[in-house]
Design a protein around this motif. Structure first.
Motif, PDB file in Angstrom:
ATOM      1  N   LEU A 109      73.114   8.853  25.110  1.00  0.00           N
ATOM      2  CA  LEU A 109      74.002   8.102  24.218  1.00  0.00           C
ATOM      3  C   LEU A 109      73.604   6.629  24.143  1.00  0.00           C
ATOM      4  N   ALA A 110      73.008   6.114  25.216  1.00  0.00           N
ATOM      5  CA  ALA A 110      72.551   4.722  25.213  1.00  0.00           C
ATOM      6  C   ALA A 110      71.462   4.481  24.175  1.00  0.00           C
ATOM      7  N   THR A 111      70.791   5.544  23.735  1.00  0.00           N
ATOM      8  CA  THR A 111      69.757   5.399  22.708  1.00  0.00           C
ATOM      9  C   THR A 111      70.353   5.428  21.298  1.00  0.00           C
ATOM     10  N   ILE A 154      76.412  23.054  37.066  1.00  0.00           N
ATOM     11  CA  ILE A 154      76.314  24.110  36.055  1.00  0.00           C
ATOM     12  C   ILE A 154      76.453  23.567  34.631  1.00  0.00           C
ATOM     13  N   TRP A 155      77.175  22.449  34.465  1.00  0.00           N
ATOM     14  CA  TRP A 155      77.382  21.885  33.121  1.00  0.00           C
ATOM     15  C   TRP A 155      76.356  20.807  32.773  1.00  0.00           C
ATOM     16  N   ASP A 156      75.395  20.539  33.666  1.00  0.00           N
ATOM     17  CA  ASP A 156      74.446  19.441  33.451  1.00  0.00           C
ATOM     18  C   ASP A 156      73.321  19.864  32.517  1.00  0.00           C
ATOM     19  N   ALA A 157      73.708  20.238  31.304  1.00  0.00           N
ATOM     20  CA  ALA A 157      72.732  20.700  30.312  1.00  0.00           C
ATOM     21  C   ALA A 157      71.869  19.547  29.818  1.00  0.00           C
ATOM     22  N   ASP A 158      70.665  19.881  29.387  1.00  0.00           N
ATOM     23  CA  ASP A 158      69.808  18.883  28.773  1.00  0.00           C
ATOM     24  C   ASP A 158      70.507  18.304  27.536  1.00  0.00           C
ATOM     25  N   PRO A 159      70.369  16.999  27.280  1.00  0.00           N
ATOM     26  CA  PRO A 159      71.017  16.422  26.094  1.00  0.00           C
ATOM     27  C   PRO A 159      70.663  17.132  24.785  1.00  0.00           C
ATOM     28  N   SER A 160      69.483  17.743  24.707  1.00  0.00           N
ATOM     29  CA  SER A 160      69.109  18.452  23.469  1.00  0.00           C
ATOM     30  C   SER A 160      70.072  19.584  23.157  1.00  0.00           C
ATOM     31  N   LEU A 161      70.813  20.063  24.183  1.00  0.00           N
ATOM     32  CA  LEU A 161      71.780  21.135  24.003  1.00  0.00           C
ATOM     33  C   LEU A 161      73.215  20.613  23.974  1.00  0.00           C
ATOM     34  N   VAL A 167      72.922  15.579  21.963  1.00  0.00           N
ATOM     35  CA  VAL A 167      72.162  15.457  20.707  1.00  0.00           C
ATOM     36  C   VAL A 167      72.893  16.146  19.552  1.00  0.00           C
ATOM     37  N   PRO A 168      73.210  17.452  19.643  1.00  0.00           N
ATOM     38  CA  PRO A 168      73.946  18.063  18.534  1.00  0.00           C
ATOM     39  C   PRO A 168      75.338  17.475  18.355  1.00  0.00           C
ATOM     40  N   HIS A 169      75.971  17.054  19.439  1.00  0.00           N
ATOM     41  CA  HIS A 169      77.289  16.425  19.307  1.00  0.00           C
ATOM     42  C   HIS A 169      77.184  15.107  18.538  1.00  0.00           C
ATOM     43  N   SER A 170      76.119  14.361  18.783  1.00  0.00           N
ATOM     44  CA  SER A 170      75.937  13.093  18.068  1.00  0.00           C
ATOM     45  C   SER A 170      75.780  13.311  16.573  1.00  0.00           C
ATOM     46  N   GLU A 171      75.140  14.394  16.189  1.00  0.00           N
ATOM     47  CA  GLU A 171      74.979  14.678  14.763  1.00  0.00           C
ATOM     48  C   GLU A 171      76.334  14.892  14.090  1.00  0.00           C
TER      49      GLU A 171
END
Length: 239
Positions: free
Chosen positions: A66-68, A26-33, A36-40
């Motif tokens: 995160l490896a990117t 249930i928590w396996d959201a796409d990184p775009s959600l 990605v925003p957490h990295s910003e």
């Protein structure tokens, strides 16, 4: 100190019963959600030449993103089955994955000795840990940071309980992905609003920035609305 046998078996059971299909947890959201925003929010504070350790990485979806963004990414999870999922999903080998109990201080120190000071990404781990284990989880973050790393920690708030209760009270009961969480004895949003900052401070972590957010899930309410769980994020450094 180790996590309880009940806790270990709950997570091993959950991931053993989960397929490799993206989004089944249930928590396996796409990184775009998620990442990605957490990295910003995180990257302005982090030295990206250092590795990043994704604690509680599960099947590694966020780790691979995160490896990117960092020089090296290491996904860490308590569950052997979760690490198996992560390695199978990472066909190009962009990240490393390690089975490790964050409550085992010796194992955490050994990881720090191997990879050096690291950044940490930790999404929704402390809130569902056994209460007696939460200080050790926070201490693991501090150990991995060393002098130079920074951490991004996002945790569910108690307000998430109301959202989950609403989801569980649909005409057919909890949706399938949420039902699986309950069936395996996992306990989301069980930490209080005040406990998290207290545990982080006690571990020797200083808050550089923080704010409110929501952690999108891969499940929906009966009306089709995506379940987004209220959360709070922190950017941290070791004192």
């Amino acid at each position: 100190m180790d996590v309880s046998q009940r806790y270990r078996e709950a997570w091993e059971g959950f991931w053993s019963a989960t397929s490799d299909t993206p989004g089944e947890a249930i928590w396996d959201a796409d990184p775009s959600l998620s990442a990605v925003p957490h990295s910003e929010l995180f990257l302005p504070y982090a030295d990206i030449s250092l590795p990043v350790a994704d604690l509680g990485c599960g099947n590694g979806t966020q780790t691979r993103y995160l490896a990117t963004r960092f020089s090296r990414a290491v996904g860490v999870d308590l569950s052997h089955a979760a690490i198996g999922h992560a390695r199978r999903a990472d066909s190009e080998g962009v990240a490393e994955f390690v089975q490790l109990d964050l409550v085992d201080a010796d194992a955490v120190r050994a990881l720090h000795e191997r990879i050096g000071d690291a950044n940490v990404y930790m999404r929704a781990v402390i809130h569902q840990s056994d209460p007696e284990a939460r200080p050790a989880v926070a201490a693991a973050v501090a150990t991995l940071l060393g002098k130079h790393g920074r951490a991004f920690v996002a945790e569910l708030t108690p307000a998430s309980k109301a959202v989950l209760e609403q989801a569980a009270q649909g005409p057919d009961g909890p949706p399938e992905k949420l039902r699986r969480v309950f069936e395996h004895g996992l306990k989301p949003a069980s930490a209080s609003e005040e406990e998290l900052p207290r545990v982080l401070r006690a571990a020797g972590l200083t808050t550089l920035d923080s704010g409110d957010t929501a952690l999108p899930q891969t499940e929906h309410l009966p009306d089709g609305t995506r379940i987004d769980l209220p959360a709070r994020w922190f950017v941290l450094a070791a004192r």
